[in-house]
Write a protein that holds these residues in place. Structure first.
Motif, short mmCIF file in Angstrom:
data_model
loop_
_atom_site.label_atom_id
_atom_site.label_comp_id
_atom_site.label_asym_id
_atom_site.label_seq_id
_atom_site.Cartn_x
_atom_site.Cartn_y
_atom_site.Cartn_z
N ASN A 167 -34.29 -45.37 56.29
CA ASN A 167 -34.05 -44.62 54.92
C ASN A 167 -33.96 -43.18 55.57
O ASN A 167 -34.05 -42.73 56.65
N LEU A 168 -33.70 -42.38 54.38
CA LEU A 168 -33.64 -40.78 54.79
C LEU A 168 -34.67 -40.27 55.20
O LEU A 168 -34.61 -39.22 56.01
N ILE A 169 -35.81 -40.49 54.81
CA ILE A 169 -37.21 -40.29 55.51
C ILE A 169 -37.07 -40.31 57.07
O ILE A 169 -37.45 -39.42 57.87
N LEU A 170 -37.19 -41.65 57.37
CA LEU A 170 -37.17 -41.69 58.74
C LEU A 170 -35.94 -41.31 59.48
O LEU A 170 -36.18 -40.76 60.78
N ARG A 171 -34.76 -41.07 59.10
CA ARG A 171 -33.52 -40.78 59.51
C ARG A 171 -33.72 -39.26 59.86
O ARG A 171 -33.44 -38.60 60.87
N ALA A 172 -34.43 -38.43 58.71
CA ALA A 172 -34.50 -36.92 58.90
C ALA A 172 -35.75 -36.61 59.96
O ALA A 172 -35.59 -35.78 60.92
N ARG A 193 -35.15 -23.52 55.79
CA ARG A 193 -35.25 -24.77 55.25
C ARG A 193 -36.48 -25.43 55.91
O ARG A 193 -36.60 -25.47 56.93
N ILE A 194 -37.32 -26.10 54.93
CA ILE A 194 -38.09 -27.20 55.38
C ILE A 194 -37.89 -28.48 54.72
O ILE A 194 -37.91 -28.26 53.46
N ILE A 195 -37.78 -29.49 55.33
CA ILE A 195 -37.70 -30.68 54.78
C ILE A 195 -39.05 -31.25 54.47
O ILE A 195 -39.78 -31.40 55.20
N VAL A 196 -39.41 -31.72 53.18
CA VAL A 196 -40.83 -32.17 52.74
C VAL A 196 -40.52 -33.63 52.40
O VAL A 196 -39.89 -33.75 51.50
N ALA A 197 -41.30 -34.42 52.88
CA ALA A 197 -41.11 -35.90 52.45
C ALA A 197 -42.64 -36.29 52.10
O ALA A 197 -43.49 -35.94 52.58
N ALA A 198 -42.42 -37.35 51.25
CA ALA A 198 -43.80 -37.96 50.67
C ALA A 198 -43.49 -39.42 50.79
O ALA A 198 -42.46 -39.91 50.42
N THR A 199 -44.56 -40.14 51.45
CA THR A 199 -44.38 -41.71 51.52
C THR A 199 -45.55 -42.35 50.52
O THR A 199 -46.36 -41.40 49.64
N GLY A 200 -45.57 -43.66 50.29
CA GLY A 200 -46.71 -44.10 49.74
C GLY A 200 -48.19 -44.00 49.84
O GLY A 200 -48.81 -44.69 49.12
N ALA A 201 -48.74 -43.50 51.01
CA ALA A 201 -50.09 -43.25 51.12
C ALA A 201 -50.77 -42.35 50.17
O ALA A 201 -50.04 -41.53 49.47
N TYR A 209 -33.49 -34.94 47.72
CA TYR A 209 -32.49 -35.83 48.20
C TYR A 209 -33.06 -37.32 47.99
O TYR A 209 -34.28 -37.49 47.84
N GLY A 210 -32.03 -38.22 47.81
CA GLY A 210 -32.46 -39.56 47.58
C GLY A 210 -32.98 -40.39 48.82
O GLY A 210 -32.46 -40.01 49.84
N PHE A 211 -34.01 -41.27 48.42
CA PHE A 211 -34.56 -41.94 49.68
C PHE A 211 -33.81 -42.84 50.60
O PHE A 211 -33.76 -43.02 51.61
N MET A 214 -38.67 -38.11 48.40
CA MET A 214 -39.93 -38.87 48.20
C MET A 214 -39.55 -40.62 48.20
O MET A 214 -38.44 -41.11 47.67
N SER A 215 -40.28 -41.45 48.58
CA SER A 215 -40.06 -42.82 48.95
C SER A 215 -40.51 -43.26 47.55
O SER A 215 -41.16 -42.71 46.75
N LYS A 216 -40.00 -44.78 47.10
CA LYS A 216 -40.46 -45.48 46.17
C LYS A 216 -41.99 -45.71 46.12
O LYS A 216 -42.60 -45.29 45.05
#
Length: 194
Positions: A103-108, A4-12, A64-66, A37-39
């Motif tokens: 949030n889940l991105i920061l916690r992960a 597994r790889i967790i992939v996250a995206a932020t607003g940049a 996963y929900g943000f 994905m963040s808002k």
């Protein structure tokens, strides 16, 4: 069992990089992705591509929900190879540096650090302030953290934006062992006699 790889995206800025990274990981066949994905990422996606959030989510194996900080990636017992944040805003980078996991991105990301797994940050900002540079420096000395700002690479002589995007995305997924057949590595300069 796939890794597994967790992939996250932020607003940049950098939605095309997110898309290409998800495609490269999927094409390798040995990995599965969990996408957060963040808002802000969802808003930026609308400005930078013609894709919907649902189309991007379809590239991942799990979404996963943000705000769902009780999901699997929030726990160290949830096995992953690590986490890729692409693009990574300076706000997110500062949150990771400060351990502010609201949030889940920061916690992960926090879990990835404490478990000493690979954390790749596609840091996006220019120009960089002293605060940005300090946060990046302090994270860069943490074992497993790789800060890989998407940079233009001219030695490949790119013929299109898509080619540059592919090259940058290949660099971002490489720390996880993802194979990317079209990635062109630097082979060195042949000696030139004057």
């Amino acid at each position: 069992m796939k890794k597994r790889i967790i992939v996250a995206a932020t607003g940049a800025s950098g939605s095309p990089l997110l898309i290409q990274c998800l495609k490269l990981i999927k094409a390798d066949g040995r990995f599965e992705t969990g996408l957060i994905m963040s808002k802000g990422a969802r808003l930026t996606l609308k400005h930078e591509t013609d894709k919907t959030a649902e189309e991007i989510e379809a590239l991942a194996d799990r979404v996963y929900g943000f705000t769902e900080i009780g999901e699997g990636p929030a726990s160290g017992s949830f096995r992953t190879e690590g986490m890729l944040i692409v693009p990574c805003s300076m706000k997110t980078l500062a949150g990771i540096h400060g351990g502010y996991a609201d949030n889940l991105i920061l916690r992960a990301a926090d879990v990835t650090l404490k478990e000493q797994r690979t954390l790749v940050l596609a840091a996006r900002e220019t120009p960089l302030s002293a605060v940005h540079l300090r946060n990046m420096y302090e994270l860069s000395v943490v074992p497993g953290v790789r800060i890989i700002p998407p940079m233009l690479t001219y030695y490949i002589r790119p013929g299109s934006v898509e080619e540059m995007t592919y090259h940058s995305a290949a660099k971002l997924v490489e720390p996880f062992g993802v194979e990317t057949p079209e990635y062109r590595r630097w082979e060195g300069i042949q000696s030139v006699r004057f």
